[in-house]
Write an enzyme that holds these catalytic residues in place. Structure first.
Site, PDB file in Angstrom:
ATOM      1  CG  HIS A  45      -2.071  -1.125   0.952  1.00  0.00           C
ATOM      2  ND1 HIS A  45      -3.019  -1.104   0.162  1.00  0.00           N
ATOM      3  CD2 HIS A  45      -2.116  -2.023   1.830  1.00  0.00           C
ATOM      4  CE1 HIS A  45      -3.660  -2.265   0.621  1.00  0.00           C
ATOM      5  NE2 HIS A  45      -3.540  -2.846   1.395  1.00  0.00           N
ATOM      6  CD  GLU A 152      -5.087  -9.193   3.207  1.00  0.00           C
ATOM      7  OE1 GLU A 152      -5.532  -8.281   4.069  1.00  0.00           O
ATOM      8  OE2 GLU A 152      -4.341  -9.383   2.554  1.00  0.00           O
ATOM      9  CG  ASP A 178      -8.209  -6.170   2.235  1.00  0.00           C
ATOM     10  OD1 ASP A 178      -8.978  -5.499   1.394  1.00  0.00           O
ATOM     11  OD2 ASP A 178      -6.859  -5.895   2.292  1.00  0.00           O
TER      12      ASP A 178
HETATM   13  C1  3PY Z   1      -6.110  -5.476   6.420  1.00  0.00           C
HETATM   14  O1  3PY Z   1      -7.016  -5.278   7.415  1.00  0.00           O
HETATM   15  O2  3PY Z   1      -6.822  -5.959   5.196  1.00  0.00           O
HETATM   16  C2  3PY Z   1      -4.752  -5.465   6.225  1.00  0.00           C
HETATM   17  O3  3PY Z   1      -4.332  -5.965   5.207  1.00  0.00           O
HETATM   18  C3  3PY Z   1      -3.786  -4.947   7.674  1.00  0.00           C
HETATM   19  O4  3PY Z   1      -4.704  -3.961   8.280  1.00  0.00           O
HETATM   20 MG    MG Z   2      -5.401  -6.209   3.711  1.00  0.00          MG
END
Ligand code: 3PY
Ligand code: MG
Length: 266
Positions: A45, A152, A178
């Site tokens: 990111h 995630e 995510d």
């Molecule tokens: C998420 O929460 O998707 C991350 O990648 C870390 O914060």
């Molecule tokens: Mg993430």
């Protein structure tokens, strides 16, 4: 160089870390000075070059802060260069299932367990002079470096046992944002909360390190009680933005413009 495993075993408290997106030496000194245990250099990111990651790795490790890198994808090239630069581990974003986890594990273990290439004359091999030689470079890369799968997605939680048992995957990191997007429900919803709880429970049952990002001490205490072994407490840009908003609001409330200061001729 201090390994993340050492940190997991020896810290007085569970290791606390920060995502970092700003490649500034000043920031590294501030982070080290306040006692943050590890950083996750965030190439998913942030617009960090491979050179930025290299400079940050050297700086953070010499300041005693353990550097991990969140890679951009599941490829070999840049991640291998980060390992040879001496990072303590990699976080792979969006590992959807056991098959992806096994492929990642193989890619970053040395033969015969995997296919990682030998780069002894690199920083990780102390430029070819690592005490213990090539055997130690290979042992360190296999046994001390950590490879963490990021859980995630809904599918990752469905296949959590296979992810946790993949050879070369040493632990997991749960990404609540995510996960919540993938489940189509707010991070605070009972479904997302149950998915996070399940991933933590399974990691604890498998005896593997598990971490996540938390936003306040109460949430941190809850996650640690559940069995999380390391935590991220935010990221540099978010922390700076919030602190700056609070600061600007504080001054904006007390500073009123007067006619004389407005610069408008009367
Ligand atoms: C998420 O929460 O998707 C991350 O990648 C870390 O914060
Ligand atoms: Mg993430």
């Amino acid at each position: 160089m201090k390994s993340f495993r050492t940190l997991l075993k020896s810290a007085d408290r569970p290791p606390l870390g920060l995502f970092v997106k700003i490649p500034a030496p000043e920031l590294a000194e501030i982070i080290a000075g306040v006692g943050v245990d590890f950083v996750v250099i965030d190439t998913e990111h942030a617009l960090l070059s491979v050179r930025d990651v290299y400079h940050m790795t050297v700086l953070y490790s010499s300041l005693g802060v353990v550097p991990l890198v969140r890679v951009t994808d599941h490829g070999y090239g840049d991640a291998q260069r980060y390992l040879d630069a001496g990072v303590a581990g990699l976080l792979f974003p969006h590992v959807s299932n056991g098959a992806e986890a096994r492929a990642l594990g193989r890619q970053f273990l040395f033969p015969p367990r995997g296919t990682r290439g030998m780069g002894f004359a690199s920083r990780a091999g102390r430029w070819g002079r690592l005490p213990g030689g090539r055997a130690e470079y290979v042992r360190y890369g296999n046994e001390e470096v950590v490879r963490f799968a990021m859980v995630e997605e809904r599918e990752s939680v469905d296949d959590i046992d296979a992810i946790l048992s993949a050879e070369g995957i040493d632990g997991i990191f749960i990404g609540p944002s995510d996960l919540s997007l993938s489940m189509g429900a707010p991070a605070s919803s009972p479904e997302v909360s149950a998915a996070i709880d399940r991933a933590i429970e399974q990691a604890v049952a498998a005896g593997k390190p598990v971490g996540t990002v938390v936003s306040d001490p109460a949430e941190a205490a809850r996650r640690l009680a559940q069995g999380c072994t390391y935590l991220l407490i935010g990221n540099d840009t978010g922390i700076f933005s919030r602190a700056l908003v609070a600061s600007v609001e504080k001054f904006a409330q007390s500073v009123q413009r007067t006619g004389a200061q407005s610069g408008v001729a009367s």
